[in-house]
Design a protein around this motif. Sequence first.
Motif, PDB file in Angstrom:
ATOM      1  N   LEU A  41       0.882  -1.204  -0.036  1.00  0.00           N
ATOM      2  CA  LEU A  41      -0.063  -0.103  -0.063  1.00  0.00           C
ATOM      3  C   LEU A  41       0.805   1.191  -0.015  1.00  0.00           C
ATOM      4  N   LEU A  42       1.819   1.196   0.966  1.00  0.00           N
ATOM      5  CA  LEU A  42       2.574   2.521   1.095  1.00  0.00           C
ATOM      6  C   LEU A  42       3.402   2.712  -0.127  1.00  0.00           C
ATOM      7  N   HIS A  43       3.955   1.474  -0.904  1.00  0.00           N
ATOM      8  CA  HIS A  43       4.912   1.629  -1.980  1.00  0.00           C
ATOM      9  C   HIS A  43       4.224   2.545  -2.946  1.00  0.00           C
ATOM     10  N   TYR A  76       7.124   4.763   3.452  1.00  0.00           N
ATOM     11  CA  TYR A  76       7.337   6.195   4.142  1.00  0.00           C
ATOM     12  C   TYR A  76       7.373   6.318   5.458  1.00  0.00           C
ATOM     13  N   ALA A  77       8.899   6.640   5.864  1.00  0.00           N
ATOM     14  CA  ALA A  77       9.204   6.296   7.186  1.00  0.00           C
ATOM     15  C   ALA A  77       9.281   7.818   7.881  1.00  0.00           C
ATOM     16  N   GLN A  78       8.292   8.552   8.334  1.00  0.00           N
ATOM     17  CA  GLN A  78       8.425   9.756   8.970  1.00  0.00           C
ATOM     18  C   GLN A  78       7.971   9.625  10.485  1.00  0.00           C
ATOM     19  N   THR A  79       7.018   9.081  10.926  1.00  0.00           N
ATOM     20  CA  THR A  79       6.931   8.866  12.543  1.00  0.00           C
ATOM     21  C   THR A  79       7.684   8.184  12.898  1.00  0.00           C
ATOM     22  N   GLY A  82       8.645   8.389  19.319  1.00  0.00           N
ATOM     23  CA  GLY A  82       8.551   9.534  20.433  1.00  0.00           C
ATOM     24  C   GLY A  82       7.829  10.781  19.474  1.00  0.00           C
ATOM     25  N   HIS A  83       7.625  10.637  18.090  1.00  0.00           N
ATOM     26  CA  HIS A  83       6.910  11.753  17.566  1.00  0.00           C
ATOM     27  C   HIS A  83       6.149  11.351  16.430  1.00  0.00           C
ATOM     28  N   GLY A  84       4.822  11.802  16.088  1.00  0.00           N
ATOM     29  CA  GLY A  84       4.361  11.356  15.120  1.00  0.00           C
ATOM     30  C   GLY A  84       3.525  12.873  14.588  1.00  0.00           C
ATOM     31  N   THR A  85       2.783  13.598  15.374  1.00  0.00           N
ATOM     32  CA  THR A  85       2.257  14.831  14.982  1.00  0.00           C
ATOM     33  C   THR A  85       3.248  15.737  14.761  1.00  0.00           C
ATOM     34  N   PHE A  86       4.038  15.945  15.891  1.00  0.00           N
ATOM     35  CA  PHE A  86       5.093  17.101  15.902  1.00  0.00           C
ATOM     36  C   PHE A  86       6.263  16.814  14.810  1.00  0.00           C
ATOM     37  N   TRP A 115       8.845   4.472  13.272  1.00  0.00           N
ATOM     38  CA  TRP A 115       7.864   3.299  13.900  1.00  0.00           C
ATOM     39  C   TRP A 115       6.759   3.526  13.259  1.00  0.00           C
ATOM     40  N   TRP A 116       6.024   2.409  12.562  1.00  0.00           N
ATOM     41  CA  TRP A 116       4.655   2.475  11.979  1.00  0.00           C
ATOM     42  C   TRP A 116       4.742   2.520  10.472  1.00  0.00           C
ATOM     43  N   ALA A 117       5.726   2.712   9.685  1.00  0.00           N
ATOM     44  CA  ALA A 117       5.711   2.858   8.423  1.00  0.00           C
ATOM     45  C   ALA A 117       5.240   1.482   7.716  1.00  0.00           C
ATOM     46  N   GLY A 118       4.158   1.523   6.872  1.00  0.00           N
ATOM     47  CA  GLY A 118       3.459   0.367   6.209  1.00  0.00           C
ATOM     48  C   GLY A 118       4.455  -0.315   5.403  1.00  0.00           C
ATOM     49  N   GLY A 119       4.502  -1.708   5.642  1.00  0.00           N
ATOM     50  CA  GLY A 119       5.470  -2.491   4.562  1.00  0.00           C
ATOM     51  C   GLY A 119       6.950  -2.489   5.070  1.00  0.00           C
ATOM     52  N   ARG A 359      -8.414   7.866  10.836  1.00  0.00           N
ATOM     53  CA  ARG A 359      -8.878   8.964  11.873  1.00  0.00           C
ATOM     54  C   ARG A 359      -7.664   9.268  12.450  1.00  0.00           C
ATOM     55  N   THR A 360      -6.508   8.558  12.583  1.00  0.00           N
ATOM     56  CA  THR A 360      -5.093   8.524  13.196  1.00  0.00           C
ATOM     57  C   THR A 360      -4.052   9.032  12.297  1.00  0.00           C
ATOM     58  N   TYR A 361      -3.882   8.230  11.520  1.00  0.00           N
ATOM     59  CA  TYR A 361      -2.776   8.245  10.412  1.00  0.00           C
ATOM     60  C   TYR A 361      -2.980   9.523   9.453  1.00  0.00           C
ATOM     61  N   GLU A 362      -1.673   9.778   9.086  1.00  0.00           N
ATOM     62  CA  GLU A 362      -1.874  10.961   7.914  1.00  0.00           C
ATOM     63  C   GLU A 362      -2.270  12.272   8.590  1.00  0.00           C
ATOM     64  N   GLY A 363      -2.140  12.155  10.088  1.00  0.00           N
ATOM     65  CA  GLY A 363      -2.321  13.637  10.717  1.00  0.00           C
ATOM     66  C   GLY A 363      -3.812  13.168  11.633  1.00  0.00           C
ATOM     67  N   ASP A 364      -3.496  12.991  12.907  1.00  0.00           N
ATOM     68  CA  ASP A 364      -4.567  12.969  13.930  1.00  0.00           C
ATOM     69  C   ASP A 364      -5.674  13.824  13.749  1.00  0.00           C
ATOM     70  N   TYR A 365      -6.960  13.502  14.067  1.00  0.00           N
ATOM     71  CA  TYR A 365      -8.132  14.322  13.953  1.00  0.00           C
ATOM     72  C   TYR A 365      -7.972  15.648  14.745  1.00  0.00           C
ATOM     73  N   THR A 366      -7.751  15.776  15.922  1.00  0.00           N
ATOM     74  CA  THR A 366      -7.694  17.207  16.640  1.00  0.00           C
ATOM     75  C   THR A 366      -6.721  18.062  16.002  1.00  0.00           C
ATOM     76  N   VAL A 367      -5.358  17.326  15.459  1.00  0.00           N
ATOM     77  CA  VAL A 367      -4.490  18.193  15.224  1.00  0.00           C
ATOM     78  C   VAL A 367      -4.685  18.919  13.987  1.00  0.00           C
ATOM     79  N   LEU A 368      -5.167  18.076  13.088  1.00  0.00           N
ATOM     80  CA  LEU A 368      -5.786  18.641  11.636  1.00  0.00           C
ATOM     81  C   LEU A 368      -6.772  19.612  11.939  1.00  0.00           C
ATOM     82  N   LEU A 369      -7.943  19.383  12.810  1.00  0.00           N
ATOM     83  CA  LEU A 369      -8.880  20.353  12.891  1.00  0.00           C
ATOM     84  C   LEU A 369      -8.192  21.801  13.546  1.00  0.00           C
ATOM     85  N   LEU A 370      -7.188  21.721  14.244  1.00  0.00           N
ATOM     86  CA  LEU A 370      -6.628  22.801  14.744  1.00  0.00           C
ATOM     87  C   LEU A 370      -5.884  23.652  13.643  1.00  0.00           C
ATOM     88  N   GLN A 371      -5.207  22.671  12.920  1.00  0.00           N
ATOM     89  CA  GLN A 371      -4.669  23.603  11.498  1.00  0.00           C
ATOM     90  C   GLN A 371      -5.748  24.276  10.860  1.00  0.00           C
TER      91      GLN A 371
HETATM   92  C1  LIG Z   1      -2.766   2.073  11.053  1.00  0.00           C
HETATM   93  C2  LIG Z   1      -1.578   3.087  10.998  1.00  0.00           C
HETATM   94  C3  LIG Z   1      -0.375   3.075  10.090  1.00  0.00           C
HETATM   95  C4  LIG Z   1       0.315   4.163   9.948  1.00  0.00           C
HETATM   96  N1  LIG Z   1       1.228   4.236   8.898  1.00  0.00           N
HETATM   97  C5  LIG Z   1       2.297   5.158   8.963  1.00  0.00           C
HETATM   98  C6  LIG Z   1       3.322   5.164   7.612  1.00  0.00           C
HETATM   99  O1  LIG Z   1       3.261   4.231   7.075  1.00  0.00           O
HETATM  100  N2  LIG Z   1       4.379   6.141   7.946  1.00  0.00           N
HETATM  101  C7  LIG Z   1       4.419   7.061   8.991  1.00  0.00           C
HETATM  102  O2  LIG Z   1       5.371   7.761   9.104  1.00  0.00           O
HETATM  103  N3  LIG Z   1       3.483   6.970  10.042  1.00  0.00           N
HETATM  104  C8  LIG Z   1       2.677   6.302   9.849  1.00  0.00           C
HETATM  105  N4  LIG Z   1       1.480   5.983  10.992  1.00  0.00           N
HETATM  106  C9  LIG Z   1       1.737   7.036  12.480  1.00  0.00           C
HETATM  107  C10 LIG Z   1       0.759   7.955  12.129  1.00  0.00           C
HETATM  108  O3  LIG Z   1       0.982   8.862  11.293  1.00  0.00           O
HETATM  109  C11 LIG Z   1       0.620   9.001  13.468  1.00  0.00           C
HETATM  110  O4  LIG Z   1       0.217   7.941  14.508  1.00  0.00           O
HETATM  111  C12 LIG Z   1      -0.037   9.946  13.645  1.00  0.00           C
HETATM  112  O5  LIG Z   1       0.680  11.017  12.891  1.00  0.00           O
HETATM  113  C13 LIG Z   1      -0.360  10.515  14.997  1.00  0.00           C
HETATM  114  O6  LIG Z   1       0.995  10.766  15.761  1.00  0.00           O
HETATM  115  P1  LIG Z   1       1.369   9.821  17.065  1.00  0.00           P
HETATM  116  O7  LIG Z   1       0.815   8.572  16.914  1.00  0.00           O
HETATM  117  O8  LIG Z   1       2.262  10.496  17.513  1.00  0.00           O
HETATM  118  O9  LIG Z   1       0.083  10.786  18.164  1.00  0.00           O
HETATM  119  P2  LIG Z   1       0.443  12.129  18.975  1.00  0.00           P
HETATM  120  O10 LIG Z   1       0.665  13.146  18.048  1.00  0.00           O
HETATM  121  O11 LIG Z   1       1.454  11.481  19.977  1.00  0.00           O
HETATM  122  O12 LIG Z   1      -1.298  12.241  19.475  1.00  0.00           O
HETATM  123  C14 LIG Z   1      -1.590  11.568  20.931  1.00  0.00           C
HETATM  124  C15 LIG Z   1      -2.545  12.340  21.151  1.00  0.00           C
HETATM  125  O13 LIG Z   1      -2.125  13.820  21.598  1.00  0.00           O
HETATM  126  C16 LIG Z   1      -2.845  14.866  20.936  1.00  0.00           C
HETATM  127  N5  LIG Z   1      -2.039  16.106  20.390  1.00  0.00           N
HETATM  128  C17 LIG Z   1      -1.055  15.627  19.826  1.00  0.00           C
HETATM  129  N6  LIG Z   1      -0.476  16.923  19.465  1.00  0.00           N
HETATM  130  C18 LIG Z   1      -1.341  17.849  19.888  1.00  0.00           C
HETATM  131  C19 LIG Z   1      -1.525  19.044  19.744  1.00  0.00           C
HETATM  132  N7  LIG Z   1      -0.602  19.947  19.112  1.00  0.00           N
HETATM  133  N8  LIG Z   1      -2.563  19.928  20.182  1.00  0.00           N
HETATM  134  C20 LIG Z   1      -3.719  19.079  20.614  1.00  0.00           C
HETATM  135  N9  LIG Z   1      -3.693  17.555  20.805  1.00  0.00           N
HETATM  136  C21 LIG Z   1      -2.640  17.312  20.296  1.00  0.00           C
HETATM  137  C22 LIG Z   1      -3.528  14.100  19.603  1.00  0.00           C
HETATM  138  O14 LIG Z   1      -4.816  14.611  19.561  1.00  0.00           O
HETATM  139  C23 LIG Z   1      -3.800  12.626  20.352  1.00  0.00           C
HETATM  140  O15 LIG Z   1      -4.939  12.657  21.002  1.00  0.00           O
HETATM  141  C24 LIG Z   1       0.732   5.014  10.908  1.00  0.00           C
HETATM  142  C25 LIG Z   1      -0.414   4.962  12.081  1.00  0.00           C
HETATM  143  C26 LIG Z   1      -1.312   4.124  12.014  1.00  0.00           C
HETATM  144  C27 LIG Z   1      -2.527   4.064  13.264  1.00  0.00           C
END
Ligand SMILES: Cc1cc2nc3c(=O)[nH]c(=O)nc-3n(C[C@H](O)[C@H](O)[C@H](O)COP(=O)(O)OP(=O)(O)OC[C@H]3O[C@@H](n4cnc5c(N)ncnc54)[C@H](O)[C@@H]3O)c2cc1C
Length: 596
Positions: A41-43, A76-79, A82-86, A115-119, A359-371
């Motif tokens: 999928l990620l390829h 695609y290895a970004q997350t 220790g960090h996914g959103t930021f 951590w997390w990259a598909g494939g 709802r989580t990957y490609e940008g967490d729900y809350t974080v993207l709505l705040l954007q």
């Molecule tokens: C099935 C799956 C596949 C994935 N595949 C990939 C992939 O192929 N490549 C890749 O790079 N990543 C991948 N990811 C990782 C995914 O992109 C991250 O999980 C996602 O970006 C959220 O980051 P996090 O997990 O660090 O959560 P965090 O950012 O730590 O968020 C945890 C909680 O803190 C809250 N929070 C965080 N920051 C803020 C803020 N500024 N303001 C308010 N609340 C905040 C969030 O809303 C959430 O409730 C995958 C994840 C899943 C579940």
Amino acid sequence: MYGQIVRDGLVNVTGIEDLGLTSPVLQRTSDAFFKEISPFLLHFGMFVPTIIGQCTPEQQAKWLPLAMDLKIIGTYAQTELGHGTFIRGLETTATYDASTEQFILKTPKLSSYKWWAGGLGKTANHCIVLAQLYTKGVCHGPHPFIVQIRDTETHMPLPGIKVGEIGPKLGFNTADNGFLGFEDFRIPRENLMMKNAQVTKDGTYVKVARHGKLTYGTMVFVRVMLVSDMAYCLAKAVTIAVRYSAVRRQSQPKPDQPEPQVLDYLTQQHKLFICISTAHAMKLTSTWLWNTFTGVLADMRDGNTDTLPELHALSSCLKAISTSDTSALIEQCRFACGGHGYMYSSNLPALYSFATATRTYEGDYTVLLLQTARFLVKSWEQMDEGKPLTPTLAYLEQSRNGSQVSWDDSPEGIVRGFDAVAAGRIGACVKSIRKHINNGMDYEDAWQMTTVQLVGAAEAHCRAVICRVYRDETARLTAGCSPGVKAVLDQLSTLYLLYWALERTGDLLRFSSLSERDIENLQARYEALLLKIRPNAVGLVDAFDFRDEVLMSTLGSYDGRVYERLMEEALKTPLNREPVSDSFHKYIKPMMQGKL
Ligand SMILES: Cc1cc2nc3c(=O)[nH]c(=O)nc-3n(C[C@H](O)[C@H](O)[C@H](O)COP(=O)(O)OP(=O)(O)OC[C@H]3O[C@@H](n4cnc5c(N)ncnc54)[C@H](O)[C@@H]3O)c2cc1C
Ligand SMILES: CC(C)(COP(=O)(O)OP(=O)(O)OC[C@H]1O[C@@H](n2cnc3c(N)ncnc32)[C@H](O)[C@@H]1OP(=O)(O)O)[C@@H](O)C(=O)NCCC(=O)NCCSC(=O)CCCC(=O)O
């Protein structure tokens, strides 16, 4: 399991590639191979798009043919752990060594591990790595690099690479998500993807792109695609649930009458018909968003990034809301199917586990709505300064004089009502931020103290956009249709407006002249509309045109033989191979005889 999925994945991909078919076909056929996710999928979903979006023409000439011919398999290895959103907080580093014209990749701590990259676990031999770029002692922030992680002949991890699978998850268990660590791992300078920024041989950093966030371009693309994916996923779930509800008979509301189809219960229609409407709403909105996206890309090719902020705001909220609505509505489809909806063979659990992940990957729900909220507040402030608003925010003008919108329960009136709610909620956020600042807070703290309202305002803006686009696109696309088709699709878009008006009566009471009597009228119209849609419900889901091989559902197959299929699947389970499990003789019998 993994081996089977890899085989199916390759058959699916190479088969379609040979037929030269496009991605919608890929999407509509790949499900016939998997209930879950392909390790490839990620390829195609991110590795190839990033090469296209982040590489120079020369780099594309080198890497794209290899990727398209599957001579290299990427992810695609970004997350990181220790960090996914930021993203700016990512810890993996790429330090330029001018003496060898190489970057040295390091994951300094456990939390730095990708951590997390598909494939990534066992499938990919290359990946896009986002790492903090250091050259001449200066950090230039996260940049994308192409990194080979496994030997293309032996598939063994290269020296300095630690890679593996992250283990079982709620779903996506065929996606082979992995972890990746670097120990002073060297890559050529040319492996920095240099479309938006370059490092010369002597280590000089050269910024090419005018907009600082073009590195994030792949995420915008995937968010745009996810809105369409959600429409498709929800359409499958509601096809299963409606067909099953037409087969299932239960209870006896009237004495000496046969048990009715559960689809005849108004509560079942309330659960399911909004799912049909929402699948249509998201499909039409995703096409509109795609056209917006391609328009912005065209502007950027001409060096104009002025429309990028609105695209980022739109793709962020539409990704957040479409994935959140789809997760909730697929679970609602499962609830509507009783116990059999909980069977894995119904395919509703797998559809739910996929949707809830998005709802989580490609940008967490809350974080993207705040954007999105960040863009809305900035737009309000620009309006206050007399500057023009972008097209999707034109409705803010109506709120300038602060007068309450008079309630009009026509479809167009309800759309205006949602505009008023969005304008009112954004205005309330601006007022809250200014109040906190006047009370002595700095902007960041005033913003944080308003974030609960800001998430709500962004959701309201997104809902207003969806309502308007759904209504307008339905009118445009049905203009040439037969009166019958036009009437049914108009019923669906009206249902969407009535459903959400009833869900948001609090906001409409606050920001329009909606009255208690108006609410009673809305409720009555909504219920009457459910009954009107009922005769077409099965036809509407059949129109999604999913083959049984794609639905993969004992409850949703076209022939309606639900009980036979449930039993057929039950008899296939390993536990039914023998009449008595050997656990009886090992544990239960000794326990019964007091010998355990
Ligand atoms: C099935 C799956 C596949 C994935 N595949 C990939 C992939 O192929 N490549 C890749 O790079 N990543 C991948 N990811 C990782 C995914 O992109 C991250 O999980 C996602 O970006 C959220 O980051 P996090 O997990 O660090 O959560 P965090 O950012 O730590 O968020 C945890 C909680 O803190 C809250 N929070 C965080 N920051 C803020 C803020 N500024 N303001 C308010 N609340 C905040 C969030 O809303 C959430 O409730 C995958 C994840 C899943 C579940
Ligand atoms: C949340 C932010 C945006 C915050 O970043 P930041 O640098 O702190 O930015 P900020 O200060 O809030 O804003 C600065 C500015 O940058 C803008 N911006 C931010 N992101 C984008 C964008 N994508 N495009 C265009 N513009 C963008 C913002 O609007 C701000 O603009 P402004 O200053 O207001 O003019 C960022 O960290 C982010 O996008 N996080 C989400 C991470 C994410 O989506 N990860 C996905 C990993 S890949 C994956 O999950 C694949 C799954 C696929 C699968 O398995 O199928």
